[in-house]
Scaffold this motif. Structure first.
Motif, short mmCIF file in Angstrom:
data_model
loop_
_atom_site.label_atom_id
_atom_site.label_comp_id
_atom_site.label_asym_id
_atom_site.label_seq_id
_atom_site.Cartn_x
_atom_site.Cartn_y
_atom_site.Cartn_z
N ARG A 46 -17.58 -43.26 67.52
CA ARG A 46 -17.91 -42.76 68.44
C ARG A 46 -19.51 -42.41 68.39
NH1 ARG A 46 -13.94 -37.57 69.60
NH2 ARG A 46 -11.91 -38.99 69.78
N ARG A 47 -19.86 -42.27 67.42
CA ARG A 47 -21.39 -42.02 67.05
C ARG A 47 -21.94 -43.60 67.17
NH1 ARG A 47 -20.56 -38.59 61.76
NH2 ARG A 47 -21.05 -36.55 62.63
N LYS A 48 -21.32 -44.89 66.95
CA LYS A 48 -21.99 -45.69 66.98
C LYS A 48 -22.01 -46.16 68.63
CE LYS A 48 -21.58 -50.63 65.12
NZ LYS A 48 -20.66 -51.56 64.27
N ILE A 49 -21.16 -45.94 69.18
CA ILE A 49 -20.91 -45.96 70.64
C ILE A 49 -22.01 -45.13 71.36
CG2 ILE A 49 -19.81 -45.68 72.80
CD1 ILE A 49 -17.15 -46.36 71.16
N VAL A 50 -22.19 -44.12 71.11
CA VAL A 50 -23.36 -43.14 71.68
C VAL A 50 -24.70 -43.74 71.36
CG1 VAL A 50 -24.30 -41.05 71.48
CG2 VAL A 50 -21.88 -41.11 71.74
N GLU A 51 -24.80 -44.08 70.06
CA GLU A 51 -26.19 -44.77 69.74
C GLU A 51 -26.45 -46.05 70.42
OE1 GLU A 51 -27.71 -47.24 65.78
OE2 GLU A 51 -26.88 -45.10 65.38
N LEU A 63 -25.93 -45.76 83.21
CA LEU A 63 -24.93 -45.16 82.23
C LEU A 63 -23.54 -45.43 82.70
CD1 LEU A 63 -23.94 -43.23 80.01
CD2 LEU A 63 -23.72 -41.45 81.62
N LYS A 64 -23.07 -45.63 84.01
CA LYS A 64 -21.59 -46.07 84.30
C LYS A 64 -21.25 -47.57 83.94
CE LYS A 64 -18.42 -45.66 88.34
NZ LYS A 64 -17.89 -44.44 87.65
N GLN A 65 -22.45 -48.60 84.24
CA GLN A 65 -22.33 -49.76 83.98
C GLN A 65 -22.19 -50.10 82.21
OE1 GLN A 65 -24.23 -48.49 86.34
NE2 GLN A 65 -23.29 -49.69 88.03
N ALA A 66 -23.16 -49.24 81.80
CA ALA A 66 -23.14 -49.55 79.97
C ALA A 66 -21.80 -49.16 79.60
CB ALA A 66 -24.12 -48.47 79.67
N ASP A 74 -17.90 -43.06 81.91
CA ASP A 74 -19.23 -42.07 81.80
C ASP A 74 -18.59 -40.73 81.31
OD1 ASP A 74 -18.09 -42.00 84.37
OD2 ASP A 74 -20.01 -41.14 85.05
N ARG A 75 -17.61 -40.09 81.68
CA ARG A 75 -17.07 -38.80 81.35
C ARG A 75 -16.56 -38.75 79.81
NH1 ARG A 75 -17.37 -34.24 80.18
NH2 ARG A 75 -15.62 -32.82 80.31
N THR A 76 -16.19 -39.69 79.31
CA THR A 76 -15.99 -39.86 77.85
C THR A 76 -16.97 -40.03 77.08
OG1 THR A 76 -13.70 -41.23 78.32
CG2 THR A 76 -14.59 -41.19 76.26
N TYR A 77 -18.04 -40.75 77.77
CA TYR A 77 -19.41 -40.66 76.93
C TYR A 77 -19.96 -39.23 76.85
CZ TYR A 77 -24.41 -41.42 76.39
OH TYR A 77 -25.51 -41.17 75.73
N GLN A 78 -19.81 -38.50 77.82
CA GLN A 78 -20.15 -37.20 77.93
C GLN A 78 -19.49 -36.13 77.01
OE1 GLN A 78 -19.58 -36.12 81.85
NE2 GLN A 78 -21.72 -36.88 82.61
N ARG A 79 -18.23 -36.44 76.72
CA ARG A 79 -17.36 -35.79 75.62
C ARG A 79 -17.98 -36.15 74.34
NH1 ARG A 79 -12.87 -37.95 78.09
NH2 ARG A 79 -12.56 -36.63 80.28
N TYR A 80 -18.04 -37.23 74.17
CA TYR A 80 -18.58 -37.89 72.93
C TYR A 80 -19.77 -37.05 72.50
CZ TYR A 80 -15.48 -41.93 72.85
OH TYR A 80 -14.44 -43.01 72.84
N ILE A 81 -20.63 -36.79 73.33
CA ILE A 81 -22.14 -36.44 73.03
C ILE A 81 -21.70 -34.84 72.72
CG2 ILE A 81 -24.11 -35.39 74.02
CD1 ILE A 81 -24.27 -38.37 74.00
#
Length: 85
Positions: A46-51, A63-66, A74-81
């Protein structure tokens, strides 16, 4: 003068699109950061993905395309953060 402004706007838009495409291509080439539906993703991953997503965004990707490239929403990304912070 109007034509010059129009051309400058179009050039700026195309430069941004090119920067985004380049950032997404770089993100695609990075091994081992792809999520997947129902797959457990470790804290390290998760840390690697966020980075990597932060870097892609700094390089012009939206964000959405990445997130789609790495296989998360993008919601999962927000949860990771939130989870990592």
């Amino acid at each position: 003068k109007m034509k010059k402004q129009t051309l400058e706007k179009e050039l700026n838009r195309k430069e941004k699109a090119l920067a985004e495409a380049a950032a997404l291509l770089v993100l695609q080439k990075v091994p081992g950061i792809h999520g997947g539906k129902g797959r457990l993703i470790t804290l390290h991953e998760r840390r690697k993905i966020v980075e990597m997503l932060k870097e892609a965004r700094q390089n012009g990707a939206r964000l959405k395309q990445a997130c789609e490239v790495v296989g998360i929403t993008d919601r999962t990304y927000q949860r990771y953060i939130i989870y990592i912070a």
